[in-house]
Design a protein around this motif. Structure first.
Motif, short mmCIF file in Angstrom:
data_model
loop_
_atom_site.label_atom_id
_atom_site.label_comp_id
_atom_site.label_asym_id
_atom_site.label_seq_id
_atom_site.Cartn_x
_atom_site.Cartn_y
_atom_site.Cartn_z
N PHE A 227 4.98 5.98 -1.61
CA PHE A 227 5.20 5.33 -2.91
C PHE A 227 5.85 6.28 -3.90
O PHE A 227 6.31 5.88 -4.96
N MET A 228 5.88 7.58 -3.55
CA MET A 228 6.41 8.58 -4.46
C MET A 228 7.02 9.73 -3.65
O MET A 228 6.50 10.13 -2.62
N SER B 153 15.96 7.40 -8.19
CA SER B 153 15.96 7.11 -6.75
C SER B 153 15.59 8.36 -5.97
O SER B 153 15.64 9.47 -6.49
N ARG B 154 15.25 8.14 -4.69
CA ARG B 154 15.02 9.26 -3.77
C ARG B 154 16.29 10.11 -3.68
O ARG B 154 16.22 11.33 -3.61
N ALA C 247 8.10 -0.91 -6.76
CA ALA C 247 7.25 -1.92 -6.11
C ALA C 247 5.80 -1.44 -6.03
O ALA C 247 4.87 -2.23 -6.15
N SER C 248 5.60 -0.14 -5.86
CA SER C 248 4.24 0.37 -5.78
C SER C 248 3.54 0.30 -7.13
O SER C 248 2.34 0.12 -7.19
N ARG C 249 4.28 0.44 -8.22
CA ARG C 249 3.68 0.32 -9.55
C ARG C 249 3.17 -1.09 -9.77
O ARG C 249 2.10 -1.30 -10.32
N TRP D 245 10.43 10.62 -7.95
CA TRP D 245 10.82 9.21 -7.91
C TRP D 245 9.61 8.42 -7.46
O TRP D 245 8.95 8.78 -6.47
N ASN E 145 8.35 4.59 -6.42
CA ASN E 145 8.81 3.27 -6.00
C ASN E 145 8.33 2.22 -7.01
O ASN E 145 7.12 2.06 -7.19
N ASP F 37 6.76 13.50 0.45
CA ASP F 37 6.97 12.06 0.51
C ASP F 37 5.63 11.39 0.75
O ASP F 37 5.05 11.48 1.82
#
Length: 139
Positions: free
Chosen positions: A109-110, A82-83, A131-133, A127, A129, A106
């Protein structure tokens, strides 16, 4: 075949390095640790680091030991869940005597930020995301 990654890092003081990384939440395998080296568990069963005293490290290679505070030798990149984990590990590293070589990056997506340990080794924490993958894989 299952693989493990074990990398060696030369450190000035094994006990101080163990204390530094313990404060970040890492543990050590006493079976493979002594006054000259300590096996730090990063991911149980797959990633470990041997924190090796400089003199012992040099005896393994026969080469001079690079001084990580003076020149980059490697950047170790670890993924986080996580962030918040990225921020927490960097905060703990700084509180334990490390420093941040660059501000948080930041990309949406990463997220990435790193720290420099007591001996100058660079650790980058990332980290991505999930969902972005999924979005990138479907494109």
């Amino acid at each position: 075949m299952s693989k493990q990654v074990i990398f060696n890092l030369a450190v000035k003081d094994v006990e101080k390095s163990k204390a530094f990384f313990s404060s970040l939440g890492f543990t050590f395998n006493p079976q493979f640790s002594n006054e000259r080296a300590a096996m730090m568990i990063i991911e149980e069963g797959s990633i470990q680091a041997m924190l090796t005293s400089e003199d012992f490290f040099q005896s393994l290679t026969g080469k001079p030991v690079a001084q990580a505070k003076e020149a980059n030798e490697i950047v170790i990149c670890l993924t986080c869940d996580s962030r918040e984990e990225v921020a927490s590990l960097v905060e703990k590293a700084v509180a334990a005597g490390g420093r941040t070589p660059h501000p948080l990056e930041d990309e949406g997506f990463m997220v990435s930020q790193g720290f420099e340990d007591l001996d100058g080794h660079l650790w980058n924490l990332v980290w991505m995301n999930p969902a972005s993958r999924t979005t990138q894989a479907s494109q």
